[in-house]
Enzyme design. Structure first.
Site, PDB file in Angstrom:
ATOM      1  N   GLY A 203       0.824  -1.191   0.000  1.00 32.53           N
ATOM      2  CA  GLY A 203       0.000   0.000   0.000  1.00 32.53           C
ATOM      3  C   GLY A 203       0.864   1.249   0.000  1.00 32.53           C
ATOM      4  O   GLY A 203       2.047   1.212   0.345  1.00 32.53           O
ATOM      5  N   CYS A 204       0.267   2.374  -0.385  1.00 33.44           N
ATOM      6  CA  CYS A 204       1.026   3.619  -0.460  1.00 33.44           C
ATOM      7  C   CYS A 204       1.456   4.099   0.922  1.00 33.44           C
ATOM      8  O   CYS A 204       2.644   4.394   1.145  1.00 33.44           O
ATOM      9  CB  CYS A 204       0.211   4.680  -1.177  1.00 33.44           C
ATOM     10  SG  CYS A 204      -1.485   4.876  -0.591  1.00 33.44           S
ATOM     11  N   TYR A 205       0.519   4.182   1.862  1.00 34.96           N
ATOM     12  CA  TYR A 205       0.882   4.603   3.214  1.00 34.96           C
ATOM     13  C   TYR A 205       1.905   3.652   3.858  1.00 34.96           C
ATOM     14  O   TYR A 205       2.899   4.102   4.435  1.00 34.96           O
ATOM     15  CB  TYR A 205      -0.358   4.672   4.104  1.00 34.96           C
ATOM     16  CG  TYR A 205      -1.341   5.770   3.796  1.00 34.96           C
ATOM     17  CD1 TYR A 205      -0.977   7.110   3.856  1.00 34.96           C
ATOM     18  CD2 TYR A 205      -2.658   5.462   3.465  1.00 34.96           C
ATOM     19  CE1 TYR A 205      -1.903   8.120   3.597  1.00 34.96           C
ATOM     20  CE2 TYR A 205      -3.588   6.458   3.204  1.00 34.96           C
ATOM     21  CZ  TYR A 205      -3.208   7.785   3.276  1.00 34.96           C
ATOM     22  OH  TYR A 205      -4.124   8.777   3.024  1.00 34.96           O
TER      23      TYR A 205
END
Length: 317
Positions: A115-117
């Protein structure tokens, strides 16, 4: 011979970004379904089994269904959804996470794109946990803000389409107020943490770009490590990495702010340690493009590693 690639979900936000990054590649042979066949199970099954590498850009349930349609032991998969982030048998697709991660990805049949986060958070935290500067049981807080493209087509319309029923004029919105965001399990698992971090994400009125911020009370940690000590561990861990860099003390000392759009269009991830030795406090901050190193750029990087291509080929827009 060219590698046969099928992007299942190529018309979504991540799929379109991946396709753009691969558009000029001559070492790839693309399998594509027309609009009338994208939801045809038989056509998808054929494409999934014909490909050498499948990239899934689908909602979680559809990604699980796609994997179940693969009935051979040859087709390799990169899944950009959340469906397999902490699943057994899947390799986490963050090549810089550990010294051996790139090698694991190169030989994997199933790779789950981070995921990006979590990409930003894990980059900041995992090296410090592995080095013993931050205990695995430490009660971590992760603050973050992303552009609205991170929410996919629905959120993009919400911020851009004035004719949409849910159009919003919000400039900034905090969310995941139930403290059960779907990225928390992978943050805990790959951050090396014994407990889920408290994750406080937000979205701003800009299309893409991301800042992930992990505050630390250094006086409460064993040995009260200095900001320089934290920075040195991160710099050593990512030394020589093509896409991850650590800002020097001189650079951070001169900064007055940080633009979340600063790395847009790239596969780069930059880490900062802002500290105050007098108060013994620090902020670990990651800057990245949520559609680049936080999604499609990292997927292309993993694809390159898996097929033996140059790691940076086509990862930037």
């Amino acid at each position: 011979m060219a590698t046969r690639i099928f992007i299942d979900g190529e018309v979504g936000t991540t799929g379109l970004q991946i396709k753009s990054r691969l558009a000029t590649r001559t070492d790839l042979d693309f399998i594509s379904l027309g609009e009338e066949k994208r939801k045809d199970a038989a056509a998808r099954r054929e494409a999934l089994n014909e490909a050498d590498v499948v990239v899934l850009c689908l909602p979680d349930d559809a990604a699980r269904e796609a994997v179940a349609l693969i009935d051979n032991d040859r087709t390799r998969v990169i899944d950009a959804s959340t469906a397999h982030r902490v699943a057994d048998g899947w390799t986490y697709g963050f090549p810089e996470m550990t010294p051996s991660q790139k090698q694991q990805i190169s030989g994997a049949m199933r790779v789950t794109n981070p995921g990006c986060y979590p990409t930003g958070m894990i980059a900041l935290v995992r090296p410090l946990v592995d080095a013993g500067l931050v205990p695995s049981g430490w009660p971590l807080t992760v603050n973050a803000v992303s552009g609205y493209s991170g929410g996919g087509k629905g959120m993009i319309a919400e911020f851009e389409d004035e004719t949409a029923s849910n159009f919003t004029k919000d400039n900034y919105r905090t969310y995941a107020l139930t403290l059960a965001h779907k990225h928390v399990p992978e943050m805990q698992a790959y951050g090396g943490l014994a407990h889920p971090p408290l994750f406080a994400p937000a979205v701003g009125r800009y299309a893409q770009g991301m800042i992930v911020d992990v505050p630390l009370q250094l006086w409460a940690l064993d040995g009260a490590p200095t900001p320089d000590a934290l920075r040195d561990v991160l710099a050593t861990h990512f030394e020589g990495r093509q896409f991850v860099s650590v800002a020097s003390a001189a650079e951070t000392d001169a900064m007055k702010g940080l633009d979340p759009e600063g790395l847009n269009g790239t596969n780069r991830l930059k880490l900062f340690v802002f500290g105050n030795e007098a108060t013994q406090q620090a902020r670990l901050v990651a800057l990245l493009d949520n559609l680049g190193k936080g999604a499609s750029g990292q997927a292309v990087q993993c694809l390159n590693i898996m097929i033996g291509a140059e790691e940076g080929l086509g990862v930037d827009l």
